[in-house]
Design a protein around this motif. Structure first.
Motif, PDB file in Angstrom:
ATOM      1  N   LEU A  37      13.540-114.804  17.758  1.00  0.00           N
ATOM      2  CA  LEU A  37      14.393-113.961  18.597  1.00  0.00           C
ATOM      3  C   LEU A  37      14.215-114.307  20.062  1.00  0.00           C
ATOM      4  CD1 LEU A  37      14.071-110.367  17.030  1.00  0.00           C
ATOM      5  CD2 LEU A  37      15.974-111.978  16.817  1.00  0.00           C
ATOM      6  N   ALA A  38      12.961-114.550  20.473  1.00  0.00           N
ATOM      7  CA  ALA A  38      12.676-114.849  21.870  1.00  0.00           C
ATOM      8  C   ALA A  38      13.342-116.145  22.307  1.00  0.00           C
ATOM      9  CB  ALA A  38      11.169-114.927  22.084  1.00  0.00           C
ATOM     10  N   LEU A  39      13.170-117.184  21.534  1.00  0.00           N
ATOM     11  CA  LEU A  39      13.728-118.486  21.914  1.00  0.00           C
ATOM     12  C   LEU A  39      15.254-118.475  21.841  1.00  0.00           C
ATOM     13  CD1 LEU A  39      11.105-120.777  20.162  1.00  0.00           C
ATOM     14  CD2 LEU A  39      11.331-120.304  22.622  1.00  0.00           C
ATOM     15  N   GLU A  40      15.786-117.722  20.882  1.00  0.00           N
ATOM     16  CA  GLU A  40      17.246-117.603  20.777  1.00  0.00           C
ATOM     17  C   GLU A  40      17.823-116.887  21.996  1.00  0.00           C
ATOM     18  OE1 GLU A  40      20.473-115.257  17.930  1.00  0.00           O
ATOM     19  OE2 GLU A  40      18.537-115.850  17.096  1.00  0.00           O
ATOM     20  N   ALA A  41      17.191-115.781  22.395  1.00  0.00           N
ATOM     21  CA  ALA A  41      17.676-115.035  23.566  1.00  0.00           C
ATOM     22  C   ALA A  41      17.526-115.865  24.836  1.00  0.00           C
ATOM     23  CB  ALA A  41      16.911-113.724  23.696  1.00  0.00           C
ATOM     24  N   ALA A  42      16.402-116.578  24.966  1.00  0.00           N
ATOM     25  CA  ALA A  42      16.178-117.398  26.153  1.00  0.00           C
ATOM     26  C   ALA A  42      17.195-118.527  26.232  1.00  0.00           C
ATOM     27  CB  ALA A  42      14.758-117.947  26.129  1.00  0.00           C
ATOM     28  N   ALA A  43      17.494-119.146  25.089  1.00  0.00           N
ATOM     29  CA  ALA A  43      18.483-120.223  25.076  1.00  0.00           C
ATOM     30  C   ALA A  43      19.860-119.701  25.488  1.00  0.00           C
ATOM     31  CB  ALA A  43      18.542-120.860  23.684  1.00  0.00           C
ATOM     32  N   ALA A  44      20.187-118.490  25.051  1.00  0.00           N
ATOM     33  CA  ALA A  44      21.468-117.893  25.439  1.00  0.00           C
ATOM     34  C   ALA A  44      21.518-117.655  26.945  1.00  0.00           C
ATOM     35  CB  ALA A  44      21.681-116.582  24.679  1.00  0.00           C
ATOM     36  N   THR A  45      20.397-117.229  27.525  1.00  0.00           N
ATOM     37  CA  THR A  45      20.338-117.035  28.976  1.00  0.00           C
ATOM     38  C   THR A  45      20.576-118.359  29.700  1.00  0.00           C
ATOM     39  OG1 THR A  45      18.828-115.154  28.796  1.00  0.00           O
ATOM     40  CG2 THR A  45      18.856-116.328  30.895  1.00  0.00           C
ATOM     41  N   ASP A  46      19.914-119.406  29.248  1.00  0.00           N
ATOM     42  CA  ASP A  46      20.092-120.718  29.879  1.00  0.00           C
ATOM     43  C   ASP A  46      21.516-121.230  29.710  1.00  0.00           C
ATOM     44  OD1 ASP A  46      17.458-120.788  30.730  1.00  0.00           O
ATOM     45  OD2 ASP A  46      16.746-121.855  28.945  1.00  0.00           O
ATOM     46  N   SER A  77      13.559-122.807  33.331  1.00  0.00           N
ATOM     47  CA  SER A  77      14.486-122.249  32.346  1.00  0.00           C
ATOM     48  C   SER A  77      13.896-121.036  31.659  1.00  0.00           C
ATOM     49  CB  SER A  77      14.831-123.311  31.300  1.00  0.00           C
ATOM     50  OG  SER A  77      13.704-123.568  30.466  1.00  0.00           O
ATOM     51  N   ALA A  78      14.772-120.224  31.099  1.00  0.00           N
ATOM     52  CA  ALA A  78      14.317-119.062  30.330  1.00  0.00           C
ATOM     53  C   ALA A  78      13.545-119.501  29.091  1.00  0.00           C
ATOM     54  CB  ALA A  78      15.514-118.204  29.931  1.00  0.00           C
ATOM     55  N   VAL A  79      13.924-120.642  28.517  1.00  0.00           N
ATOM     56  CA  VAL A  79      13.199-121.144  27.344  1.00  0.00           C
ATOM     57  C   VAL A  79      11.769-121.526  27.731  1.00  0.00           C
ATOM     58  CG1 VAL A  79      13.069-123.051  25.691  1.00  0.00           C
ATOM     59  CG2 VAL A  79      15.243-121.878  26.074  1.00  0.00           C
ATOM     60  N   GLU A  80      11.585-122.121  28.909  1.00  0.00           N
ATOM     61  CA  GLU A  80      10.239-122.450  29.373  1.00  0.00           C
ATOM     62  C   GLU A  80       9.392-121.199  29.543  1.00  0.00           C
ATOM     63  OE1 GLU A  80      10.449-126.461  32.069  1.00  0.00           O
ATOM     64  OE2 GLU A  80      11.478-124.705  32.860  1.00  0.00           O
ATOM     65  N   VAL A  81      10.000-120.163  30.100  1.00  0.00           N
ATOM     66  CA  VAL A  81       9.274-118.909  30.286  1.00  0.00           C
ATOM     67  C   VAL A  81       8.927-118.292  28.937  1.00  0.00           C
ATOM     68  CG1 VAL A  81       9.363-116.588  31.273  1.00  0.00           C
ATOM     69  CG2 VAL A  81      10.388-118.493  32.518  1.00  0.00           C
ATOM     70  N   ALA A  82       9.883-118.279  28.015  1.00  0.00           N
ATOM     71  CA  ALA A  82       9.636-117.716  26.688  1.00  0.00           C
ATOM     72  C   ALA A  82       8.516-118.468  25.982  1.00  0.00           C
ATOM     73  CB  ALA A  82      10.913-117.762  25.854  1.00  0.00           C
ATOM     74  N   GLY A 128      -3.633-120.371  28.655  1.00  0.00           N
ATOM     75  CA  GLY A 128      -2.329-120.488  28.018  1.00  0.00           C
ATOM     76  C   GLY A 128      -1.232-119.957  28.909  1.00  0.00           C
ATOM     77  N   GLY A 129       0.004-120.182  28.513  1.00  0.00           N
ATOM     78  CA  GLY A 129       1.140-119.605  29.223  1.00  0.00           C
ATOM     79  C   GLY A 129       1.579-120.383  30.438  1.00  0.00           C
ATOM     80  N   GLU A 130       1.312-121.694  30.487  1.00  0.00           N
ATOM     81  CA  GLU A 130       1.688-122.483  31.660  1.00  0.00           C
ATOM     82  C   GLU A 130       3.146-122.897  31.569  1.00  0.00           C
ATOM     83  OE1 GLU A 130       0.090-126.290  34.278  1.00  0.00           O
ATOM     84  OE2 GLU A 130      -0.707-125.898  32.283  1.00  0.00           O
ATOM     85  N   LEU A 131       3.867-122.725  32.701  1.00  0.00           N
ATOM     86  CA  LEU A 131       5.248-123.191  32.773  1.00  0.00           C
ATOM     87  C   LEU A 131       5.239-124.699  32.995  1.00  0.00           C
ATOM     88  CD1 LEU A 131       6.838-120.442  35.019  1.00  0.00           C
ATOM     89  CD2 LEU A 131       7.225-120.791  32.595  1.00  0.00           C
ATOM     90  N   VAL A 132       5.986-125.409  32.190  1.00  0.00           N
ATOM     91  CA  VAL A 132       5.993-126.879  32.291  1.00  0.00           C
ATOM     92  C   VAL A 132       7.369-127.372  32.721  1.00  0.00           C
ATOM     93  CG1 VAL A 132       4.200-127.171  30.592  1.00  0.00           C
ATOM     94  CG2 VAL A 132       6.555-127.039  29.831  1.00  0.00           C
ATOM     95  N   ALA A 165      12.975-113.560  37.065  1.00  0.00           N
ATOM     96  CA  ALA A 165      14.428-113.419  37.019  1.00  0.00           C
ATOM     97  C   ALA A 165      15.092-114.250  38.111  1.00  0.00           C
ATOM     98  CB  ALA A 165      14.820-111.949  37.140  1.00  0.00           C
ATOM     99  N   ALA A 166      14.504-114.242  39.311  1.00  0.00           N
ATOM    100  CA  ALA A 166      15.069-115.028  40.411  1.00  0.00           C
ATOM    101  C   ALA A 166      14.947-116.517  40.132  1.00  0.00           C
ATOM    102  CB  ALA A 166      14.364-114.669  41.720  1.00  0.00           C
ATOM    103  N   GLY A 167      13.791-116.951  39.598  1.00  0.00           N
ATOM    104  CA  GLY A 167      13.584-118.367  39.308  1.00  0.00           C
ATOM    105  C   GLY A 167      14.509-118.882  38.229  1.00  0.00           C
ATOM    106  N   VAL A 168      14.722-118.084  37.166  1.00  0.00           N
ATOM    107  CA  VAL A 168      15.636-118.482  36.103  1.00  0.00           C
ATOM    108  C   VAL A 168      17.059-118.556  36.637  1.00  0.00           C
ATOM    109  CG1 VAL A 168      16.674-117.752  33.918  1.00  0.00           C
ATOM    110  CG2 VAL A 168      14.199-117.665  34.207  1.00  0.00           C
ATOM    111  N   SER A 169      17.459-117.561  37.438  1.00  0.00           N
ATOM    112  CA  SER A 169      18.818-117.545  37.987  1.00  0.00           C
ATOM    113  C   SER A 169      19.070-118.720  38.916  1.00  0.00           C
ATOM    114  CB  SER A 169      19.066-116.219  38.727  1.00  0.00           C
ATOM    115  OG  SER A 169      18.995-115.121  37.839  1.00  0.00           O
ATOM    116  N   ALA A 170      18.018-119.146  39.646  1.00  0.00           N
ATOM    117  CA  ALA A 170      18.156-120.259  40.594  1.00  0.00           C
ATOM    118  C   ALA A 170      17.959-121.613  39.936  1.00  0.00           C
ATOM    119  CB  ALA A 170      17.156-120.086  41.736  1.00  0.00           C
ATOM    120  N   GLY A 171      17.563-121.634  38.663  1.00  0.00           N
ATOM    121  CA  GLY A 171      17.338-122.891  37.985  1.00  0.00           C
ATOM    122  C   GLY A 171      16.016-123.556  38.309  1.00  0.00           C
ATOM    123  N   GLU A 172      15.077-122.807  38.888  1.00  0.00           N
ATOM    124  CA  GLU A 172      13.762-123.370  39.195  1.00  0.00           C
ATOM    125  C   GLU A 172      12.982-123.678  37.918  1.00  0.00           C
ATOM    126  OE1 GLU A 172      11.784-120.662  41.787  1.00  0.00           O
ATOM    127  OE2 GLU A 172      13.401-120.665  43.282  1.00  0.00           O
TER     128      GLU A 172
END
Length: 498
Positions: free
Chosen positions: A51-60, A22-27, A494-498, A13-20
């Protein structure tokens, strides 16, 4: 870059809020982890990628627009499949609801989504939450990520396994007799059952209405506290008549010292047959940790706890029989074809739509509520419930929290508990918590020496003292430092943030 399972919910949550990141990357990292890991574990019944990618895109998008983000911004979350979410099926792992599409969203789900969480899917469970191993699912069993020949516990086994395998960071389960805490123990994660009424049950398919409670799984007490803030932050839910306002910040006092806090020990329980040496060692480890933290151990008694299982398996089947009467194959759910009358259709739809354990518990409930059995069994069970409640009241007059085992043993193998009464007995230390309605949390203590499987202890607190209970659990976690993170076979897969 980091893998998704290396980050806590707080860090995401802190990383997404700080822009480190994106929520889409995490999703996407969470979805990749599910794709690569869940073939062995089978924690999910449905993965909601869109649903996941849609919600993450909205967060970003909200972040880019400078809008404030929720406390769970971008955090991947899974939901037990008895919780409604529009855009998904809600099957309760039953043939009866195999194709049922949710037409509304449960309050507990919507509150996490409102806090910015990313919904990645619905997790497996024992059918209608009847079980302690996730073996009774109509679709498939779920395996324990630490050893796929073992069960993950139940009935919220899929939710616990998804967190333990690093597929999601948080998940929600429901707990009627230990269905959050026992699988949390088996899978080596933190599982919290709040006080009855703290979290809304609206939109959660009912099993035992006086016993059910919703709570989170996480890999740390802090993550669970963060999830609880989202679940209770909006206040009581007018759609659930049992919902109570609980205006607390679970993170505010989390790191406060517990010096002088009194921890109750029921030593007679540790002498019971069937408790493994690993569980006894974990209890001693926890007691030593509390003493290092400055807490005081006090002996207390729960004289009627031995009757808890008997009382529970009267009350719970009666409530299950009442709640599941609505599944008649007429309005929705499985319908048996080629029936010549409504009575035949209803009878056969229920006979073939429910699995063995679901039928067993409904038949038991029907008998216990009959005129010849009610006064003999149901009324005395409610009297025992009162006695157990009085025992807890007296115990909490002497202590701030109780320390108990979560389960008598570590995770057992598939098919090992073929006798249903043997399975029922495994819930000895969790059931009383639901009968009384107070909060309880399972905290990992590491791996057992003999089995190499996760082992945990349980803390229980007075009703509506959940904030203090999490504070005490956090202190124990800090002293023992047994956070298991993810099962080693799945870390980095799997699950690596890029």
């Amino acid at each position: 870059m980091s893998h998704i399972d290396e980050l806590s919910a707080v860090q995401i949550a802190a990383g997404v809020s700080a822009g480190e990141f994106s929520a889409v990357e995490v999703a996407q990292a969470s979805l990749d982890a599910i794709e690569k890991r869940d073939g062995d574990v089978q924690a999910f019944l449905q993965v909601s990628s869109d649903l996941a990618l849609e919600a993450a895109a909205a967060t970003d998008k909200n972040r880019a627009a400078g809008k404030p983000l929720g406390a769970l911004a971008g955090v991947p979350v899974a939901f037990k499949d008895n919780m409604h979410l529009v855009g998904t099926r809600t099957t309760c792992a039953s043939k009866m609801l195999e194709n049922y599409e949710s037409v509304f969203t449960a309050t507990c789900v919507s509150r996490l989504l409102d806090a910015g969480a990313t919904p990645v899917g619905k997790t497996n469970m024992d059918e209608f939450a009847f079980g302690s191993s996730t073996e009774s699912s109509y679709f498939h069993p779920t395996a324990n990520p630490w050893d796929i020949s073992c069960v993950p516990g139940g009935s919220s086994g899929g939710s616990a396994a998804a967190v333990a395998a690093g597929e999601v960071t948080l998940s929600l389960g429901s707990d009627t007799g230990g269905s959050i805490r026992q699988p949390a123990s088996f899978c080596g994660v933190v599982g919290f059952k709040p006080t009855y009424g703290v979290v809304s049950r609206y939109g959660v398919v009912a099993f035992g209405s006086s016993l059910d409670q919703v709570g989170p799984f996480g890999r740390s007490v802090e993550d669970v506290a963060l999830a609880m803030n989202a679940l209770v932050g909006a206040g009581s839910d007018p759609l659930d008549s049992t919902s109570q306002p609980y205006p607390v910040d679970f993170l505010r006092e989390l790191r406060s010292p517990i010096e002088g806090k009194r921890i109750g020990i029921v030593r007679s329980l540790l002498e019971m047959d069937g408790i493994s040496a690993e569980v006894r060692a974990a209890m001693q480890q926890a007691m030593d940790g509390f003493e290092r933290a400055g807490a005081v151990l006090v002996d207390v008694e729960l004289p009627h706890i031995g009757a808890a299982i008997a009382a529970y398996y009267v009350i719970a089947p009666c409530e299950a029989f009442s709640n599941l009467a609505r599944f008649d194959g007429v309005r929705y759910g499985y319908t048996e074809p080629k029936c010549v009358s409504l009575a035949e259709q209803t009878s056969k739809s229920r006979a073939f739509g429910f699995g063995q354990e679901a039928r067993r518990r409904q038949l038991l409930g029907a008998y216990l509520l009959s005129s010849e059995a009610y006064n003999k069994y149901y009324y005395p069970a409610q009297q025992v419930r009162t006695l157990i409640t009085q025992d807890y009241t007296q115990a909490f007059a002497c202590c701030d929290a109780l320390l108990l085992p979560t389960s008598p043993t570590t995770a057992f193998s598939f098919g090992q508990m073929a006798d249903p009464t043997q399975m029922y007995a495994s819930d000895l230390f969790t059931i009383s918590n639901n009968i009384v309605g107070n909060g309880g949390i399972s905290v990992p203590m590491g791996l057992g020496i003999q089995t190499g499987m996760p082992v945990s202890v349980q803390l229980q607190g007075p009703a509506f003292a959940d904030q203090k209970l999490l504070q005490i659990a956090f202190a124990l976690e800090h002293e023992v430092q047994a956070e298991l993170r993810v099962a080693p076979a799945y870390a980095g897969k799997g699950g690596e943030l890029v």
